[in-house]
Scaffold this active site. Structure first.
Site, PDB file in Angstrom:
ATOM      1  CG  ASP A 227      -1.739  -1.207   1.379  1.00  0.00           C
ATOM      2  OD1 ASP A 227      -1.377  -2.062   2.221  1.00  0.00           O
ATOM      3  OD2 ASP A 227      -2.731  -1.338   0.657  1.00  0.00           O
TER       4      ASP A 227
ATOM      5  CB  SER B  10       7.552  -6.683  -5.564  1.00  0.00           C
ATOM      6  OG  SER B  10       7.571  -6.099  -4.296  1.00  0.00           O
TER       7      SER B  10
ATOM      8  NE  ARG C  77       6.167  -9.132   0.540  1.00  0.00           N
ATOM      9  CZ  ARG C  77       6.702  -8.920   1.733  1.00  0.00           C
ATOM     10  NH1 ARG C  77       7.477  -9.838   2.292  1.00  0.00           N
ATOM     11  NH2 ARG C  77       6.459  -7.804   2.391  1.00  0.00           N
ATOM     12  N   GLY C  78       3.507  -9.803  -4.223  1.00  0.00           N
ATOM     13  CA  GLY C  78       2.620  -8.649  -4.220  1.00  0.00           C
ATOM     14  C   GLY C  78       2.652  -7.889  -5.540  1.00  0.00           C
ATOM     15  CD  GLU C  79      -1.484  -3.815  -7.298  1.00  0.00           C
ATOM     16  OE1 GLU C  79      -2.323  -4.446  -6.635  1.00  0.00           O
ATOM     17  OE2 GLU C  79      -1.691  -2.652  -7.715  1.00  0.00           O
TER      18      GLU C  79
ATOM     19  CE1 TYR D 185       2.378 -12.097  -1.214  1.00  0.00           C
ATOM     20  CE2 TYR D 185       2.873 -10.611   0.593  1.00  0.00           C
ATOM     21  CZ  TYR D 185       2.353 -10.834  -0.657  1.00  0.00           C
ATOM     22  OH  TYR D 185       1.780  -9.804  -1.363  1.00  0.00           O
TER      23      TYR D 185
END
Lengths: 358, 185
Positions: A19, A257, A253-255, A175
């Site tokens: 975020d 990155s 991981r995630g958006e 993660y």
């Protein structure tokens, strides 16, 4: 000299760094690439500080965890992901004779439905306040990927185009997952020497336990069979692109990155944010379909299989062997994919274009 | 009050003091277990159509209108004709029915909502049973990772079904969302 247009961004840190990372790219991009005076309202400044230690010194970006004052009405408002403006701010802004362009910046997805939702209006149910949804994405019918201008220009760096040679440098940013030890076993058994670069994060303790060492206090490399592990400190945002480019392969991981890894133009494996009812596997499948467009069936399957295995569906050892077999082609494809994504324009540019037309 | 996630075809909501009927509502899961709704709305005052997107937890003022029990009689091109308990006929066009046209059966008991004496929406039974006319077989060793696939139902409507569904199976469909519910018992 004309005054700089103003923008208010609202960010709520739900978990991890995504975020704050996305809000920071939007804030600094608007300020430094497009000339806005930006205020970022974020409920967790501590997380932002870790990601961007220099945030207090960033020109034309003010960061605060306090609410906006009544007298402030900017030209542009962006609610970032889970972030929402306070109710009294919304009420006040709706009464203002010159309303800001109000954008709701959503999560990244390669699913088809996103194209139908992008730039659709979202009128406030009670107030006279037009708002618009903005969807980042992978096609010309979406807002494009979120990246800064300097991330785009690195694609021209010839150093990026070299095909990997031993030792294979792999970045591992994921993660927490029980699969990490299986992955390390596979790397260690690989006849090709592998150098694993692990930024401080959720898997540091598990990797240290695998190696039989105490949690690392320094960055001295640790060797296990053909695997050399380098623990690095947490990588702040302004060093993250260099970290990605320095590796031959990136586990991310995630958006945020994922987008950075795509723009780094290196082969990648994505640990997608898990969601209820395994919805994330459909999103992963949609991304794999988009990413592998243009690859032969065998190469596409190698990419898909390892990404599925890393997200808990399939055997990592056989998937890894297939991925490595196709590494030279996947490296060239990573370049092509990054170049293709650039053709849609960045989400920053497309958002600013929309703002300027309103 | 209704939240966007609860919106269905036929609901009437207020947006900026104007009543709108929901013609169609499409639900999608976004990131991090959040969701969004795309709605096709028709203004009850002007008759204009618009598409809007809302976060699933957006709140709307719900308008209560007159409702009557009706049964579906027939398709009188271009309208669908329903009859109430007093044998009055009421026409509704395909646009108003939205995806519900795919689930109508002659004699089906429904509920019609009225605004200024005009039928503006029809609520069907929440579940109907349909047979799968065609879908890709569930291949062993399917490595695509997808948990759903497309199926064409008898009548031509297409929906997403779990990968284990086969041709000829009868399935339950939620008429409010147009989505697969269960295998028919």
């Amino acid at each position: 000299m004309f005054p700089r247009p103003t923008a208010h961004l609202f960010c709520k840190v739900v978990d991890n760094f995504g975020d704050a990372g996305i809000a920071w790219i939007l804030a600094t991009g608007l300020a430094q690439d497009y000339g806005f005076e930006v205020t970022l309202f974020i409920d967790d400044v501590v997380t932002l500080q870790k990601l961007a230690p220099d945030y207090t010194e960033t020109e034309n970006v003010r960061v605060t965890d306090l609410g906006p004052r009544d007298s402030e009405t900017p030209n542009l408002v962006i609610e970032v992901l889970a972030g929402t403006a306070p109710e009294d701010y919304i009420e006040y802004t709706a009464q203002h004779h010159k309303k800001p362009v109000w954008m709701i910046y959503e999560y990244l997805s390669a699913e088809d439905w996103v194209q139908d939702f992008h730039l659709k209006p979202s009128p406030h149910p009670r107030l006279d306040l037009p708002r618009t949804f903005f969807y980042p994405g992978f096609t010309a019918k979406t807002g494009g990927l979120l990246y800064r201008n300097q991330q785009k220009t690195r694609l021209n760096d010839l150093e990026n185009t070299k095909i990997p040679s031993p030792p294979l440098k792999i970045g591992l940013f994921s993660y927490e997952t029980p699969l990490v030890t299986r992955l390390l076993d596979v790397f260690a058994a690989n006849p090709v020497p592998t150098q694993l670069n692990i930024p401080d994060g959720q898997i540091t303790l598990a990797v240290a336990a695998f190696l039989g060492i105490a949690p690392p206090r320094n960055t001295e490399p640790v060797t296990h069979k053909s695997l050399q592990v380098r623990f690095t400190p947490f990588v702040p945002r302004n060093e993250f692109d260099a970290y990605l480019i320095s590796n031959d392969i990136n586990f991310i991981r995630g958006e945020e990155s994922l987008t950075s890894a795509i723009m780094a133009a290196k082969p990648l494996i994505w640990h997608i944010y898990p969601q209820d009812e395994a919805v994330h596997m459909n999103k992963l499948a949609a991304f794999c379909q988009v990413y592998t467009d243009g690859l032969s069936e065998n190469m596409a399957q190698a990419f898909i299989t390892l990404n599925q295995a890393w997200n808990g569906h399939g055997d990592i050892k056989t998937a890894w062997e297939s991925y490595i077999y196709h590494l030279p082609d996947l490296t060239r494809h990573a370049q092509k994919f990054a170049t293709r994504m650039q053709q849609h324009g960045s989400a920053l540019k497309n958002l600013v274009d929309f703002y300027q037309k309103r | 009050m209704k939240v966007a996630q609860e919106l269905r075809g036929g609901n009437v909501i207020m947006i900026s003091n104007e009543p709108w009927v929901v013609v169609k509502a499409e639900f999608n899961k976004s990131g991090r277990n959040s969701a969004v709704m795309k709605t096709k709305l028709r203004s009850l005052l002007k008759g204009t159509l618009t598409e809007s997107v809302f976060k699933a937890d957006e709140k709307f003022e719900d308008i209560v209108l007159e409702k009557k029990a009706v049964t579906y009689s027939y398709f009188g091109d271009p309208n669908y004709v329903f009859m109430d308990e007093e044998y009055n006929q009421h026409d509704v066009d395909a646009e108003t029915l939205g995806d519900s046209v795919n689930f109508l059966d002659e004699g089906m008991a429904c509920e019609m909502t009225f605004y200024n004496g005009r039928g503006i929406s029809v609520e069907l039974p929440t579940t109907v049973i349909r047979e799968i006319e065609y879908t890709e077989p569930a291949a062993r060793g399917d490595t695509s990772g997808k948990v759903t696939k497309t199926a064409r139902l008898v009548g031509g409507f297409e929906i997403k079904v779990p990968a284990f569904c086969e041709i000829g199976e009868k399935i339950e469909i939620d008429t409010r969302t147009g989505e697969y519910k269960n295998r028919a018992k």
